[in-house]
Design a protein around this motif. Structure first.
Motif, PDB file in Angstrom:
ATOM      1  N   GLU A  97     -12.205   3.936  12.485  1.00 22.92           N
ATOM      2  CA  GLU A  97     -11.776   4.244  13.854  1.00 22.92           C
ATOM      3  C   GLU A  97     -12.766   3.686  14.874  1.00 22.92           C
ATOM      4  O   GLU A  97     -12.370   3.178  15.926  1.00 22.92           O
ATOM      5  CB  GLU A  97     -11.614   5.753  14.054  1.00 22.92           C
ATOM      6  CG  GLU A  97     -10.436   6.352  13.330  1.00 22.92           C
ATOM      7  CD  GLU A  97      -9.092   5.841  13.809  1.00 22.92           C
ATOM      8  OE1 GLU A  97      -8.993   5.283  14.925  1.00 22.92           O
ATOM      9  OE2 GLU A  97      -8.114   6.002  13.064  1.00 22.92           O
ATOM     10  N   PHE A  98     -14.060   3.782  14.566  1.00 23.31           N
ATOM     11  CA  PHE A  98     -15.078   3.238  15.461  1.00 23.31           C
ATOM     12  C   PHE A  98     -14.908   1.728  15.588  1.00 23.31           C
ATOM     13  O   PHE A  98     -14.956   1.171  16.692  1.00 23.31           O
ATOM     14  CB  PHE A  98     -16.478   3.593  14.948  1.00 23.31           C
ATOM     15  CG  PHE A  98     -17.592   3.148  15.850  1.00 23.31           C
ATOM     16  CD1 PHE A  98     -17.702   3.636  17.142  1.00 23.31           C
ATOM     17  CD2 PHE A  98     -18.539   2.245  15.403  1.00 23.31           C
ATOM     18  CE1 PHE A  98     -18.731   3.227  17.979  1.00 23.31           C
ATOM     19  CE2 PHE A  98     -19.575   1.832  16.227  1.00 23.31           C
ATOM     20  CZ  PHE A  98     -19.672   2.323  17.519  1.00 23.31           C
ATOM     21  N   GLY A  99     -14.672   1.070  14.462  1.00 19.62           N
ATOM     22  CA  GLY A  99     -14.438  -0.374  14.483  1.00 19.62           C
ATOM     23  C   GLY A  99     -13.204  -0.734  15.298  1.00 19.62           C
ATOM     24  O   GLY A  99     -13.223  -1.695  16.076  1.00 19.62           O
ATOM     25  N   ASP A 100     -12.137   0.051  15.127  1.00 21.80           N
ATOM     26  CA  ASP A 100     -10.912  -0.188  15.905  1.00 21.80           C
ATOM     27  C   ASP A 100     -11.189  -0.051  17.399  1.00 21.80           C
ATOM     28  O   ASP A 100     -10.729  -0.862  18.205  1.00 21.80           O
ATOM     29  CB  ASP A 100      -9.810   0.795  15.504  1.00 21.80           C
ATOM     30  CG  ASP A 100      -9.267   0.550  14.114  1.00 21.80           C
ATOM     31  OD1 ASP A 100      -9.525  -0.536  13.548  1.00 21.80           O
ATOM     32  OD2 ASP A 100      -8.577   1.451  13.593  1.00 21.80           O
ATOM     33  N   TYR A 101     -11.940   0.984  17.753  1.00 25.28           N
ATOM     34  CA  TYR A 101     -12.258   1.215  19.165  1.00 25.28           C
ATOM     35  C   TYR A 101     -13.065   0.044  19.735  1.00 25.28           C
ATOM     36  O   TYR A 101     -12.738  -0.487  20.801  1.00 25.28           O
ATOM     37  CB  TYR A 101     -13.014   2.533  19.331  1.00 25.28           C
ATOM     38  CG  TYR A 101     -13.435   2.810  20.750  1.00 25.28           C
ATOM     39  CD1 TYR A 101     -12.486   3.082  21.734  1.00 25.28           C
ATOM     40  CD2 TYR A 101     -14.772   2.797  21.118  1.00 25.28           C
ATOM     41  CE1 TYR A 101     -12.863   3.333  23.044  1.00 25.28           C
ATOM     42  CE2 TYR A 101     -15.159   3.046  22.422  1.00 25.28           C
ATOM     43  CZ  TYR A 101     -14.196   3.314  23.381  1.00 25.28           C
ATOM     44  OH  TYR A 101     -14.576   3.557  24.678  1.00 25.28           O
ATOM     45  N   LEU A 102     -14.101  -0.371  19.026  1.00 28.19           N
ATOM     46  CA  LEU A 102     -14.928  -1.482  19.513  1.00 28.19           C
ATOM     47  C   LEU A 102     -14.131  -2.776  19.617  1.00 28.19           C
ATOM     48  O   LEU A 102     -14.319  -3.552  20.557  1.00 28.19           O
ATOM     49  CB  LEU A 102     -16.139  -1.676  18.604  1.00 28.19           C
ATOM     50  CG  LEU A 102     -17.181  -0.562  18.643  1.00 28.19           C
ATOM     51  CD1 LEU A 102     -18.327  -0.886  17.701  1.00 28.19           C
ATOM     52  CD2 LEU A 102     -17.690  -0.322  20.051  1.00 28.19           C
ATOM     53  N   GLU A 125      -7.491   5.107  21.873  1.00 27.80           N
ATOM     54  CA  GLU A 125      -8.340   4.698  20.747  1.00 27.80           C
ATOM     55  C   GLU A 125      -9.556   5.613  20.630  1.00 27.80           C
ATOM     56  O   GLU A 125      -9.955   5.993  19.533  1.00 27.80           O
ATOM     57  CB  GLU A 125      -8.794   3.242  20.912  1.00 27.80           C
ATOM     58  CG  GLU A 125      -7.713   2.223  20.669  1.00 27.80           C
ATOM     59  CD  GLU A 125      -7.250   2.166  19.221  1.00 27.80           C
ATOM     60  OE1 GLU A 125      -8.049   2.443  18.302  1.00 27.80           O
ATOM     61  OE2 GLU A 125      -6.069   1.847  19.018  1.00 27.80           O
ATOM     62  N   LEU A 126     -10.138   5.954  21.772  1.00 31.40           N
ATOM     63  CA  LEU A 126     -11.294   6.848  21.764  1.00 31.40           C
ATOM     64  C   LEU A 126     -10.896   8.227  21.242  1.00 31.40           C
ATOM     65  O   LEU A 126     -11.636   8.841  20.466  1.00 31.40           O
ATOM     66  CB  LEU A 126     -11.899   6.954  23.165  1.00 31.40           C
ATOM     67  CG  LEU A 126     -13.146   7.824  23.285  1.00 31.40           C
ATOM     68  CD1 LEU A 126     -14.273   7.303  22.398  1.00 31.40           C
ATOM     69  CD2 LEU A 126     -13.594   7.880  24.743  1.00 31.40           C
ATOM     70  N   ALA A 127      -9.726   8.704  21.640  1.00 27.47           N
ATOM     71  CA  ALA A 127      -9.254  10.007  21.155  1.00 27.47           C
ATOM     72  C   ALA A 127      -9.095   9.984  19.637  1.00 27.47           C
ATOM     73  O   ALA A 127      -9.445  10.955  18.957  1.00 27.47           O
ATOM     74  CB  ALA A 127      -7.937  10.377  21.829  1.00 27.47           C
ATOM     75  N   GLU A 128      -8.597   8.881  19.108  1.00 24.32           N
ATOM     76  CA  GLU A 128      -8.468   8.761  17.654  1.00 24.32           C
ATOM     77  C   GLU A 128      -9.835   8.765  16.987  1.00 24.32           C
ATOM     78  O   GLU A 128     -10.022   9.383  15.935  1.00 24.32           O
ATOM     79  CB  GLU A 128      -7.698   7.493  17.296  1.00 24.32           C
ATOM     80  CG  GLU A 128      -6.231   7.567  17.649  1.00 24.32           C
ATOM     81  CD  GLU A 128      -5.483   6.279  17.350  1.00 24.32           C
ATOM     82  OE1 GLU A 128      -5.990   5.444  16.570  1.00 24.32           O
ATOM     83  OE2 GLU A 128      -4.380   6.110  17.894  1.00 24.32           O
ATOM     84  N   MET A 129     -10.798   8.090  17.603  1.00 27.38           N
ATOM     85  CA  MET A 129     -12.143   8.062  17.040  1.00 27.38           C
ATOM     86  C   MET A 129     -12.778   9.455  17.084  1.00 27.38           C
ATOM     87  O   MET A 129     -13.395   9.898  16.113  1.00 27.38           O
ATOM     88  CB  MET A 129     -13.018   7.059  17.794  1.00 27.38           C
ATOM     89  CG  MET A 129     -14.382   6.858  17.147  1.00 27.38           C
ATOM     90  SD  MET A 129     -15.419   5.704  18.048  1.00 27.38           S
ATOM     91  CE  MET A 129     -15.917   6.700  19.436  1.00 27.38           C
ATOM     92  N   VAL A 130     -12.609  10.160  18.194  1.00 33.40           N
ATOM     93  CA  VAL A 130     -13.157  11.513  18.319  1.00 33.40           C
ATOM     94  C   VAL A 130     -12.502  12.442  17.298  1.00 33.40           C
ATOM     95  O   VAL A 130     -13.182  13.256  16.662  1.00 33.40           O
ATOM     96  CB  VAL A 130     -12.985  12.042  19.763  1.00 33.40           C
ATOM     97  CG1 VAL A 130     -13.276  13.526  19.847  1.00 33.40           C
ATOM     98  CG2 VAL A 130     -13.877  11.266  20.717  1.00 33.40           C
TER      99      VAL A 130
END
Length: 147
Positions: A97-102, A125-130
């Motif tokens: 998820e972090f990679g997707d966000y970046l 994307e940030l919500a998914e990472m959180v």
């Protein structure tokens, strides 16, 4: 559209089959569900209890996280409230998820600016990472044993 409304829309439309799956699991008719999370529909409105049912049915708590964020709070799963998921699996999910966000940040910044649509997409994307980070935290807490 508020972050909570964005989160509700993004949750229901996260993938091609999500809306249908959530509708079936919650007992809300598909078109009614789509209307409830639509920013342009003024006839159907998402009720709080429906938002909870949608999050329970999908296993995705981004509406809760957005609501908390709007009020300057954070949400953390209670110990033991998370399935006994493997730590490595939860950690790899967070890394993905972090990679997707970046990657989305990089794509959005290529032209040197962030459009309103890109901003909403980055918030999702940030919500998914959180959510993934909270999942990992819940798994770690469940492994901690009794206090």
């Amino acid at each position: 559209m508020s972050r909570v409304e964005n989160a509700a829309y993004a949750l229901v439309h996260a993938n091609r089959d999500r809306a249908r799956d959530v509708a079936e699991r919650t007992g809300i008719k598909l078109q009614v569900l789509i209307n409830k999370v639509s920013p342009t529909c003024d006839r159907n409105h998402l009720m709080l209890d429906e938002a909870v049912r949608i999050e329970q049915a999908s296993g995705d708590c981004r509406i809760l996280f957005a609501h908390a964020d709007e009020l300057n709070y954070v949400c953390i799963p209670k110990p033991g409230a998370v399935d006994d998921e493997d730590v490595a699996h939860a950690l790899s999910g967070l890394c993905a998820e972090f990679g997707d966000y970046l990657r989305k940040v990089d794509e959005s910044m290529r032209d040197g600016r962030v459009t309103p649509n890109e901003r909403r997409m980055l918030e999702n994307e940030l919500a998914e990472m959180v959510a993934s980070a909270m999942r990992l935290q819940g798994v770690l807490a469940s492994k901690g044993g009794k206090r």
